[in-house]
Write an enzyme that holds these catalytic residues in place. Structure first.
Site, short mmCIF file in Angstrom:
data_model
loop_
_atom_site.label_atom_id
_atom_site.label_comp_id
_atom_site.label_asym_id
_atom_site.label_seq_id
_atom_site.Cartn_x
_atom_site.Cartn_y
_atom_site.Cartn_z
N HIS A 186 0.81 -0.90 -0.32
CA HIS A 186 0.43 0.40 -0.40
C HIS A 186 0.47 1.24 0.45
CE1 HIS A 186 -3.18 -2.78 0.82
NE2 HIS A 186 -3.85 -2.04 -0.10
N ARG A 329 -15.54 0.88 -1.08
CA ARG A 329 -15.16 -0.20 -1.10
C ARG A 329 -15.05 0.45 0.43
NH1 ARG A 329 -9.48 -2.58 -1.65
NH2 ARG A 329 -8.61 -1.09 -0.11
N GLU A 428 -11.56 -10.85 -5.01
CA GLU A 428 -9.75 -10.68 -5.01
C GLU A 428 -9.19 -12.14 -4.68
OE1 GLU A 428 -9.04 -7.16 -2.71
OE2 GLU A 428 -10.63 -7.38 -1.26
N ASP A 452 -4.06 -8.31 -4.83
CA ASP A 452 -4.54 -9.31 -3.33
C ASP A 452 -4.30 -10.66 -4.70
OD1 ASP A 452 -3.90 -9.18 -1.24
OD2 ASP A 452 -6.25 -7.58 -0.94
N ARG A 462 2.34 -10.46 -1.54
CA ARG A 462 2.73 -9.22 -2.76
C ARG A 462 3.70 -7.80 -2.25
NH1 ARG A 462 -3.45 -6.57 -1.41
NH2 ARG A 462 -2.91 -4.40 -1.73
N CYS A 499 -10.21 -3.36 -10.18
CA CYS A 499 -9.22 -1.91 -9.05
C CYS A 499 -7.88 -2.21 -9.07
CB CYS A 499 -10.52 -1.49 -8.05
SG CYS A 499 -10.58 -2.64 -7.33
C1 PEP Z 1 -6.83 -5.70 -4.74
O1 PEP Z 1 -6.55 -5.59 -3.79
O2 PEP Z 1 -6.84 -5.37 -6.09
C2 PEP Z 1 -7.81 -4.27 -4.46
C3 PEP Z 1 -7.71 -3.25 -5.34
O3 PEP Z 1 -7.51 -4.17 -3.17
P1 PEP Z 1 -6.20 -3.17 -2.00
O4 PEP Z 1 -5.04 -3.19 -2.95
O5 PEP Z 1 -6.49 -2.84 -0.98
O6 PEP Z 1 -6.22 -4.79 -1.08
MG MG Z 2 -6.95 -6.13 -1.86
#
Ligand code: PEP
Ligand code: MG
Length: 537
Positions: A186, A329, A428, A452, A462, A499
């Protein structure tokens, strides 16, 4: 030259600011000259106040008034005789050194407050801990937090949390480099939102540079150059200039819509973390918001945002988008996103543990505050709500039951909400992708969270630079799951967005378009580049 993972596009040249957590060594030694120890203390208190005032002003500018109140509370502690007075008395009466005296008084006060069964006083204990940490760091002459003073700074850290990254001052920080992390951690996503070039996962960058070194961050290729020669600096200055020209060129696409040869309109939307980010999506020609990561509203504060605060945040985004779709979300905390006031259990695998919808269904008190705020805000625009980390239909149905509960409450209170909100889920977890054709019967839409989905499909964390070579969005298994999700949704006439970061990936876009993806949502800064690729197909 050092190779890492290109986490946020662009180039930067600047001076290193090493962001390190120092180990605090506090001795028990008594002092002879307590007067000079008192002077040291006063100077450190004054410095703390000065730092806190600056952070407060910056927070009001960048985040909001409410978020800044915590720093006011910290300044008040520095004026409180109960705290500073007691430290001074300890130095004067017992010849204790200043650091030890701060530690003793702080520990005592924290113990007293924590023993009282009152949420407000327990928060004060957290404030005292924070202030003491700052005071001790100043007494020891360490840098505190990410308070960057100099322009053209490159932050070098072992790791940055998402909230560290959110605090970076773009006017001074030109790039960042970390030892660990991956492209979809993130902090990397945040760097793209802030348009700060970043290279992560270098392994040993913190021990390879020192404060004041000159470094080049190549966020396109994922390279870092330490103390480069003149010719290299010149070459990169040219790259920076042509990168800016390229960005200007793309602006021609601002008001261009993407329509396929078959006449289907493809939505290219933006991902946001804070209500203010919406301006960047508008400025980059986004067709809507495809993901509002609401957990960022919950970060950098000491209590969860109230219903009223959340209502204002959602209303702001819906109004700013003027009837364009906004996908919000619900809280996705856990994994690499934590909250100081919501202790999570220590888990071996937090990404597989107590997070997102699992936590919300367990903590309905928290969940309902958010859902009520969303329902109330829904009359101000075109709202779609989605739940993160859905693994099966039971979870989706449970979440919808809580929504119904909130609707009943609001009705009884005479508060209106829109009847046309779309309710969807993120895909996901591989199980959800495999079962997409069943799940699609129950939802209004899917949004594929590839960040994810890829890590769970390929069992490649990740966040880990060590296995980043396995983390491949174009792996056939990942592509099959994406195709299954799109086909499953279309079979029941439902739309599908994406997304995860893959939606803005130049290599992946043509394939996703061919699969029939209806909406692409990405960091605002990737929107125009993605439009160009989509238009070229
Ligand atoms: C994802 O997992 O692709 C997603 C958009 O959510 P986050 O990156 O916030 O886990
Ligand atoms: Mg995610």
């Amino acid at each position: 030259m050092k190779k890492g993972i290109a986490a946020s596009k662009g180039y930067a040249i600047g001076m290193v600011f090493l962001y390190e957590e120092h180990e605090m060594i506090i001795s028990d030694e008594k002092v002879i000259d307590s007067a000079s120890e008192l002077e040291k203390l006063q100077a450190a208190v004054a410095l703390c106040k000065e730092q806190l005032e600056k952070i407060k002003v910056k927070t009001i500018e960048n985040v909001g008034e409410h978020e800044a109140t915590v720093f006011e509370a910290h300044m008040l502690i520095l004026d409180d005789p109960e705290f500073v007075g007691s430290v001074e008395a300890e130095i004067k009466n017992n010849n204790t050194n200043a650091m030890k005296a701060v530690e003793m008084v702080s520990n005592n006060l924290v113990m007293v407050f924590e023993a009282i069964d009152d949420a407000y006083l327990r928060e004060r204990a957290a404030d005292i801990k924070d202030v003491s940490k700052r005071l001790l760091a100043n007494l020891a002459g360490h840098t505190v937090g990410l308070e960057i003073e100099k322009a053209n700074t490159i932050v070098v850290a072992h790791d940055l949390t998402p909230s560290d990254t959110a605090q970076l001052d773009k006017t001074k920080v030109k790039g960042f480099i970390t030892n660990i992390g991956g492209r979809t951690s993130h902090s990397a996503i945040m760097a793209r939102t802030l348009e700060i070039p970043a290279v992560v996962g270098i392994g040993d960058i913190t021990s390879s540079v020192k404060n004041g070194d000159t470094v080049i961050v190549d966020g396109v290729e994922g390279f870092v150059m330490i103390n480069p020669d003149e010719a290299t600096v010149k070459a990169y200055e040219e790259k920076i200039a042509s990168y800016e020209i390229e960005k200007e060129e793309l602006k021609k696409l601002l008001n261009v819509s993407v329509v396929t040869k078959e006449g289907k309109h493809i939505e290219v939307c933006g991902n946001i973390g804070k209500p203010q980010d919406v301006q960047q999506v508008i400025a980059n020609g986004g067709d809507g918001i495809g993901l509002f990561r609401t957990e960022f509203l919950y970060m950098d504060r000491e209590t969860a945002p109230t219903e009223e605060e959340q209502f204002e945040a959602y209303k702001h985004v819906l109004e700013a988008m003027k009837g364009k779709k906004v996908v919000i979300r619900t809280l996705d905390i856990g994994g690499d996103k934590t909250l100081p006031y919501l202790p999570l259990p220590q888990e071996m695998n937090p990404f597989l543990g107590y997070r997102a919808i699992r936590l919300c269904l367990d903590r309905k008190d928290l969940f309902k505050v958010q859902l009520r705020a969303l329902l109330r805000a829904s009359i101000y625009g075109k709202l779609a709500v989605m739940f993160p980390m859905i693994s099966g239909i039971e979870e989706f149905n449970c979440a919808k039951e809580v929504v119904e509960e909130c609707k009943c409450e609001l009705k009884a209170e005479g508060i209106t909400y829109s009847e046309t909100i779309e309710w969807g889920m993120m895909v996901e977890i591989p199980a959800a992708a495999v079962m997409a054709d069943e799940l699609a019967k129950h939802v209004d839409f899917f949004s594929i969270g590839t960040n994810d989905l890829i890590q769970y499909t390929l069992a490649a964390d990740r966040m880990s630079e060590k296995v980043s070579y396995l983390y491949n969005p174009m792996h056939s298994a990942v592509l099959r799951l994406i195709k299954m999700t799109i086909d499953g949704a279309h079979k029941h006439g439902k739309w599908v967005g994406m997304c995860g970061e893959m939606a803005g990936d130049e290599v992946a876009i043509p394939t996703l378009l061919e699969y029939g993806l209806d909406e692409f949502s990405m960091s605002a800064t990737s929107i125009l580049g993605a439009k160009k690729i989509l238009l070229d197909q």
